[in-house]
Design a protein around this motif. Structure first.
Motif, PDB file in Angstrom:
ATOM      1  N   HIS A   1       0.843  -1.190   0.000  1.00 17.96           N
ATOM      2  CA  HIS A   1       0.000   0.000   0.000  1.00 17.96           C
ATOM      3  C   HIS A   1       0.879   1.241   0.000  1.00 17.96           C
ATOM      4  N   PRO A   2       0.578   2.244  -0.819  1.00 16.11           N
ATOM      5  CA  PRO A   2       1.406   3.461  -0.847  1.00 16.11           C
ATOM      6  C   PRO A   2       1.520   4.137   0.522  1.00 16.11           C
ATOM      7  N   TYR A   3       0.496   4.027   1.350  1.00 14.34           N
ATOM      8  CA  TYR A   3       0.564   4.632   2.684  1.00 14.34           C
ATOM      9  C   TYR A   3       1.608   3.932   3.546  1.00 14.34           C
ATOM     10  N   THR A   4       1.640   2.600   3.495  1.00  8.17           N
ATOM     11  CA  THR A   4       2.654   1.848   4.240  1.00  8.17           C
ATOM     12  C   THR A   4       4.046   2.219   3.763  1.00  8.17           C
ATOM     13  N   ALA A   5       4.225   2.293   2.444  1.00 10.24           N
ATOM     14  CA  ALA A   5       5.532   2.656   1.893  1.00 10.24           C
ATOM     15  C   ALA A   5       5.940   4.059   2.332  1.00 10.24           C
ATOM     16  N   ALA A   6       4.981   4.984   2.378  1.00 11.19           N
ATOM     17  CA  ALA A   6       5.296   6.351   2.802  1.00 11.19           C
ATOM     18  C   ALA A   6       5.682   6.401   4.272  1.00 11.19           C
ATOM     19  N   LEU A   7       5.023   5.603   5.123  1.00  6.59           N
ATOM     20  CA  LEU A   7       5.402   5.545   6.537  1.00  6.59           C
ATOM     21  C   LEU A   7       6.821   4.993   6.697  1.00  6.59           C
TER      22      LEU A   7
ATOM     23  N   PHE B   1      -7.049   7.295   1.262  1.00  4.54           N
ATOM     24  CA  PHE B   1      -5.703   7.834   1.084  1.00  4.54           C
ATOM     25  C   PHE B   1      -5.532   8.498  -0.278  1.00  4.54           C
ATOM     26  N   GLY B   2      -6.519   8.365  -1.138  1.00  2.00           N
ATOM     27  CA  GLY B   2      -6.408   8.875  -2.501  1.00  2.00           C
ATOM     28  C   GLY B   2      -5.967  10.317  -2.621  1.00  2.00           C
ATOM     29  N   PRO B   3      -6.547  11.268  -1.859  1.00  2.00           N
ATOM     30  CA  PRO B   3      -6.134  12.668  -2.015  1.00  2.00           C
ATOM     31  C   PRO B   3      -4.670  12.933  -1.667  1.00  2.00           C
ATOM     32  N   ARG B   4      -4.006  12.011  -0.963  1.00  2.00           N
ATOM     33  CA  ARG B   4      -2.609  12.210  -0.579  1.00  2.00           C
ATOM     34  C   ARG B   4      -1.668  11.286  -1.359  1.00  2.00           C
TER      35      ARG B   4
ATOM     36  N   HIS C   1       0.027   7.962  -6.553  1.00  2.00           N
ATOM     37  CA  HIS C   1      -0.276   6.989  -7.601  1.00  2.00           C
ATOM     38  C   HIS C   1      -1.769   6.850  -7.838  1.00  2.00           C
ATOM     39  N   VAL C   2      -2.572   7.827  -7.387  1.00  2.00           N
ATOM     40  CA  VAL C   2      -4.020   7.735  -7.501  1.00  2.00           C
ATOM     41  C   VAL C   2      -4.448   7.830  -8.962  1.00  2.00           C
ATOM     42  N   HIS C   3      -5.472   7.053  -9.328  1.00  2.00           N
ATOM     43  CA  HIS C   3      -6.058   7.184 -10.647  1.00  2.00           C
ATOM     44  C   HIS C   3      -7.559   6.912 -10.543  1.00  2.00           C
ATOM     45  N   ALA C   4      -8.239   6.869 -11.657  1.00  2.00           N
ATOM     46  CA  ALA C   4      -9.705   6.888 -11.653  1.00  2.00           C
ATOM     47  C   ALA C   4     -10.306   5.748 -10.836  1.00  2.00           C
ATOM     48  N   THR C   5      -9.718   4.560 -10.902  1.00  2.00           N
ATOM     49  CA  THR C   5     -10.277   3.414 -10.186  1.00  2.00           C
ATOM     50  C   THR C   5     -10.314   3.651  -8.682  1.00  2.00           C
ATOM     51  N   CYS C   6      -9.352   4.417  -8.182  1.00  2.00           N
ATOM     52  CA  CYS C   6      -9.242   4.630  -6.739  1.00  2.00           C
ATOM     53  C   CYS C   6     -10.411   5.431  -6.183  1.00  2.00           C
ATOM     54  N   THR C   7     -11.048   6.246  -7.001  1.00  2.00           N
ATOM     55  CA  THR C   7     -12.092   7.146  -6.513  1.00  2.00           C
ATOM     56  C   THR C   7     -13.491   6.543  -6.576  1.00  2.00           C
ATOM     57  N   ALA C   8     -13.607   5.331  -7.116  1.00  2.00           N
ATOM     58  CA  ALA C   8     -14.931   4.733  -7.304  1.00  2.00           C
ATOM     59  C   ALA C   8     -15.512   4.203  -6.001  1.00  2.00           C
TER      60      ALA C   8
END
Length: 343
Positions: free
Chosen positions: A253-259, A293-296, A299-306
């Motif tokens: 998960h990008p959040y885990t990688a960022a932490l 976590f999408g707004p931060r 790597h966010v793209h259209a699928t993430c906002t559904a």
């Protein structure tokens, strides 16, 4: 569950906690599931406001705010705790399940001595005399590294340093030899030397008392040093879960990688600046429709906002709630090599 796999000591399934606000029920913790085996140490990590402490308080049955709704299942040794009558829950707290609270200065009652408060817990759960309770209090304070424990037991909380208060809080939690210890930010506001000592004490619980530990922290370095498995929470939802080695070496998960990128390495190339996660966690009353976590996320793209992504299996016991692994897209290389992280 396979016949050859022992039942977990603590099994949390689909735990939800909602608080009333603005005329509606606002979810603070949503569909959190995890299990903790006998003599295991699980790290519950995430930024402030991610739902870590609320999860712990729900397990302990300590959320008594009017209108709060707790649902799902929390089983301790196969016994359902959600909805358990308060009298029966009180019998478990302290004796079978104990908690190290985040701030021992406010968790201890200021008008009673440390020793009196530990004595009271022992006598509430066991039929022992005051003399026997005090002898055990002094012994366990000594085991926790409190100098001159007999004299320290006669002191009030404000007369002890932060490190000694934390040790006294651990002594109180262990005074009845609980099977499960929940440690909520036990190293917050302590200097690195005392922090290392407290972590050593927590690691020794498995060997000396056979206790399982649910360690709540925002510090991934603490988890790396201490925990067998890791559960990453973000905005009240599970972002990633798995064995600590896999989560740290192959975050999904990008959040885990960022932490993980925010941990300064002990050796190797030293970065000029540690990466920071832009923005802030969403307010519970105004979560985005898709991935929280999408707004931060870079790597966010259209699928993430559904819709909120489901957990995707990444390996044995390892899963992440992200569309990237679901689509077969690996995360970009980490910014900082982990190595051995600072505590």
């Amino acid at each position: 569950m396979p016949a050859d796999r022992p039942a977990p000591l603590l099994d949390v399934r689909d735990l939800c906690v909602g608080f009333p606000a603005r005329g509606r029920m606002v979810p603070i913790v949503e569909h959190v599931s995890f299990s903790l085996p006998e003599a295991g140490i699980l790290g519950l990590v995430g930024e402030s406001g991610s739902g870590k402490s609320v999860t712990a308080m729900a397990i302990m049955g300590l959320i008594d705010t009017p209108g709060v709704r707790v649902s799902g299942s929390v089983r301790f040794r196969g016994r359902e705790l959600v909805g358990l009558p308060p009298r029966q829950m009180r019998r478990l707290r302290g004796r079978d399940i104990a908690m190290i609270f985040q701030d021992p200065m406010t968790a201890f009652t200021p008008v009673y001595t440390i020793g009196w408060q530990i004595d009271e817990q022992i006598r509430a759960h066991e039929r022992v005399s005051r003399t026997q309770a005090r002898a055990r209090t002094v012994r366990i304070l000594g085991e926790m590294g409190v100098p001159d424990p007999e004299r320290m037991a006669r002191r009030y909380p404000h007369q002890l340093s932060g490190g000694l208060r934390q040790r006294a809080m651990i002594a109180m939690a262990l005074s009845c030899n609980p099977t499960l210890l929940i440690a909520d930010e036990p190293t917050t506001a302590l200097d690195v030397t005392v922090q290392a000592q407290i972590l050593d004490l927590i690691r020794s619980l498995r060997a000396t008392h056979g206790s399982s530990v649910l360690l709540i922290t925002h510090d991934m370095g603490v988890v790396a040093q201490t925990c067998d498995s890791t559960l990453v929470l973000y905005s009240g939802r599970v972002a990633e879960t798995g064995p600590s080695g896999r989560v740290f070496d192959h975050p999904g998960h990008p959040y885990t990688a960022a932490l993980l990128d925010s941990i300064p390495p002990l050796y190797g190339p030293r970065p000029d600046r540690l990466p920071a996660i832009a923005g802030a966690p969403p307010v519970p009353t105004d979560r985005p429709a898709g991935c929280a976590f999408g707004p931060r996320c870079a790597h966010v793209h259209a699928t993430c906002t559904a819709a909120p992504p489901a957990l995707v299996p990444l390996g044995p016991g390892h899963a992440a709630a992200c569309v990237l692994p679901a689509e077969g897209t690996p995360l970009p290389p980490r910014t900082v090599a982990r190595g051995d992280a600072c505590p």
